[in-house]
Structures are given as structure tokens and as C-alpha cells.
Design a protein around this motif. Structure first.
Motif, PDB file in Angstrom:
ATOM      1  N   ASN A 141      42.828  23.483  58.195  1.00  0.00           N
ATOM      2  CA  ASN A 141      42.586  24.884  57.827  1.00  0.00           C
ATOM      3  C   ASN A 141      41.132  25.118  57.430  1.00  0.00           C
ATOM      4  O   ASN A 141      40.820  26.082  56.738  1.00  0.00           O
ATOM      5  N   THR A 142      40.237  24.217  57.868  1.00  0.00           N
ATOM      6  CA  THR A 142      38.847  24.243  57.432  1.00  0.00           C
ATOM      7  C   THR A 142      37.902  24.527  58.594  1.00  0.00           C
ATOM      8  O   THR A 142      38.066  23.980  59.692  1.00  0.00           O
ATOM      9  N   ASP A 143      36.917  25.364  58.320  1.00  0.00           N
ATOM     10  CA  ASP A 143      35.805  25.564  59.248  1.00  0.00           C
ATOM     11  C   ASP A 143      34.908  24.336  59.120  1.00  0.00           C
ATOM     12  O   ASP A 143      34.191  24.187  58.122  1.00  0.00           O
ATOM     13  N   LEU A 144      34.937  23.446  60.095  1.00  0.00           N
ATOM     14  CA  LEU A 144      34.253  22.167  59.976  1.00  0.00           C
ATOM     15  C   LEU A 144      32.735  22.294  60.011  1.00  0.00           C
ATOM     16  O   LEU A 144      32.028  21.354  59.633  1.00  0.00           O
ATOM     17  N   ILE A 145      32.218  23.427  60.439  1.00  0.00           N
ATOM     18  CA  ILE A 145      30.770  23.614  60.451  1.00  0.00           C
ATOM     19  C   ILE A 145      30.280  24.141  59.106  1.00  0.00           C
ATOM     20  O   ILE A 145      29.267  23.685  58.575  1.00  0.00           O
ATOM     21  N   GLY A 146      31.014  25.068  58.515  1.00  0.00           N
ATOM     22  CA  GLY A 146      30.595  25.645  57.235  1.00  0.00           C
ATOM     23  C   GLY A 146      31.341  25.109  56.034  1.00  0.00           C
ATOM     24  O   GLY A 146      30.925  25.338  54.895  1.00  0.00           O
ATOM     25  N   GLY A 147      32.451  24.393  56.265  1.00  0.00           N
ATOM     26  CA  GLY A 147      33.209  23.830  55.157  1.00  0.00           C
ATOM     27  C   GLY A 147      34.155  24.804  54.474  1.00  0.00           C
ATOM     28  O   GLY A 147      34.809  24.444  53.500  1.00  0.00           O
TER      29      GLY A 147
END
Length: 297
Positions: A141-147
Motif C-alpha cells: 500500500n506504499t508509493d515506493l518512490i515517495g514512501g
């Protein structure tokens, strides 16, 4: 004839008096009762998702058995996600390595150096297993680029509640996790400098001073991704960027939804709940009224 008239007048008088009898006000549960009922409902919901997990795993293993393949279907730390409608979704390729990194932490406490340095609890394999599983529920459930932890939409990333993440735990591992255990894992991540959250409190009733909370902003830090390592590999980075481009083409946006929109959502839910309470109270006037039975003449 006179007796009949007097009898009818008595019946009419009884009908009028029955509608004028004051009805007891509905009992409003105190905060403790409300919280206990709310926790019970959430637990029942998670138990239903646990049953769904086991049903789906059994179904998928039966398919494999019918194809003469090993019946080893699992979700856990695999690059899959079980949706609430019972469908199994395959996650982007990069999650196979990311979730594997979380699983490695169970047997290797040095897999996440900052956790090892700042959390004595990681000396215990049970604590490491808890943290690894919680990470496996949050990262999909995480935006892996922005965290950012949340759900990308056309308006931006909407926050996701800890209760929703605990439901994801039930769907992923087919186990119940108590809110306190989940909170403990989050605290360990915070102590290691891996995770940060910011509450969103909303005053929904200024007169009564009632405050409600929206799902908090949740964010993985740069330190976490540095210790995770795998997202720094060139091939994994290319996969993450490619996934982002596909999502952008669908119209999804990857900045936080405005706090104002989240607060308005809480206000709308509170208003709807309040109006439902008013409607229930009003309906008691009608349910309390009973048509008097006709007295046989």
C-alpha cells in the motif's frame, strides 16, 4: 343508545391519552460501551476475512491439485494480494524481491541494521516475525518512490487507516493481529527511524467539542529504503519506475490528497451518523403509537 355513545367516548379518550404518554428518551451508550461495541464489530470483520483467506488458499490448491502440480499456494510474503471480494491480484514484479527482503529479517536480525541497533526487541525472533509481517502488509500500500502509505487516486494519495492495514494482515496471513500488537510493530519502526505518521484531528462539533480523526498521514523514510537496499538495485528501480508510469497513464496521481478533503470526509461521516441518530429518535414517536383496539359493541 346512551351506553353505546358513552363507551365510544371512553375509547376515543383512551386513544388520545395513549398518544400523549411521554416515551422514555433513547439511552445513549457511554464512550466505553461505544468503543467496546466498535472493537467487537472490527474483530468480527477480521475473522470473516481470515475465513476468506483460508477458503481462497484451499480453492487455489485444489486447482493446482487438478493440474497435478504441488499444492503449495500461499500469499504471505509472495507478490500477491488477496482482495476483499476473494480475487487474487498479482503485484508488480518488484514486490517479489521487496517482500522477500522482509521475510529474510525473521531469520537474520542484521537484515535491517537500524532496527537491530535501536530496538532490543529484535533480539527475539517472535518480534522480528511480527515486524516482518506488518511490513509485508504496509508495503503493497506504499508509493515506493515517495514512501507515502495510502491509496493513489485521481485526486492524489488518500490515507489508509491502521484498521484497514490490520484487515490486510488477515487477508495476507490468515491470522488475527490485535491492534496493540500492530501498534507495537509500528512503534519499533518509528524508533528505528523507518516510519513517521502525523495525526489528522477534526473538530466535528464545535458546540459539543467533539473531535474525530481521519486516517493519519503515514510515511516511510529514506533510512528505511536505504536499509531495505533492494529498491536501490538498477533492475528493481527500473521496475518501480515502469509501474509508476503505468499508474500515471490510468490517471492516478502521487502526492498527498489535500488535508482539507480528508477533514471534510470525516465531517460528512459524522453528519450522516448524527442525522441517522436523529431519524432513529424521531421514529420512536411513531413506533410507540399503537392504534387502540376496537371495543366490541
Amino acid at each position: 343508545m346512551l351506553c353505546v355513545l358513552m363507551l365510544r367516548m371512553c375509547v376515543m379518550t383512551f386513544a388520545e391519552s395513549s398518544t400523549s404518554i411521554p416515551q422514555p428518551a433513547p439511552v445513549t451508550p457511554n464512550k466505553g460501551e461505544y468503543d467496546a461495541e466498535y472493537r467487537a464489530k472490527r474483530k468480527l470483520r477480521k475473522q470473516a476475512l481470515i475465513e476468506l483467506h483460508h477458503d481462497v488458499v484451499e480453492r487455489e490448491n485444489q486447482k493446482l491439485q487438478g493440474q497435478d502440480k504441488p499444492t503449495n499456494f500461499t500469499i504471505g510474503f509472495r507478490a500477491r494480494r488477496l482482495l476483499r471480494n476473494g480475487d487474487v491480484e498479482t503485484l508488480p514484479q518488484e514486490f517479489a524481491r521487496i517482500l522477500k527482503g522482509c521475510e529474510e529479517f525473521i531469520e537474520n536480525p542484521n537484515r535491517f541494521p537500524s532496527l537491530r541497533a535501536w530496538c532490543d526487541a529484535t533480539n527475539n525472533v517472535q518480534s522480528r516475525r511480527l515486524i516482518a509481517k506488518v511490513l509485508a502488509c504496509i508495503l503493497p500500500n506504499t508509493d515506493l518512490i515517495g514512501g507515502r502509505v495510502g491509496i493513489p487516486t485521481e485526486a492524489g494519495i488518500r490515507t489508509i487507516s491502521y484498521d484497514q492495514l490490520q484487515e490486510d494482515y488477515a487477508l495476507r496471513f490468515g491470522e488475527f493481529i490485535s491492534p496493540n500488537s500492530f501498534k507495537k510493530a509500528i512503534q519499533h519502526l518509528g524508533h528505528a527511524g523507518y516510519f513517521h505518521s502525523e495525526r489528522i484531528n477534526v473538530c466535528v462539533d464545535k458546540k459539543g467539542g467533539t473531535v474525530r480523526s481521519a486516517a493519519a498521514f503515514k510515511q516511510f523514510t529514506e533510512r528505511f529504503f536505504s536499509d531495505l537496499k533492494v529498491v536501490r538495485y538498477s533492475n528493481i528501480c527500473q521496475m518501480i519506475i515502469a509501474t509508476r508510469e503505468r499508474q500515471k497513464k490510468k490517471g492516478l496521481r502521487f502526492f498527498w490528497v489535500a488535508r482539507r478533503l480528508l477533514m471534510e470526509g470525516v465531517q460528512q461521516i459524522f453528519n450522516a451518523s448524527t442525522l441517522d441518530d436523529y431519524a432513529d429518535t424521531t421514529s420512536t414517536v411513531f413506533s410507540a403509537y399503537q392504534q387502540p383496539q376496537q371495543v366490541p359493541l
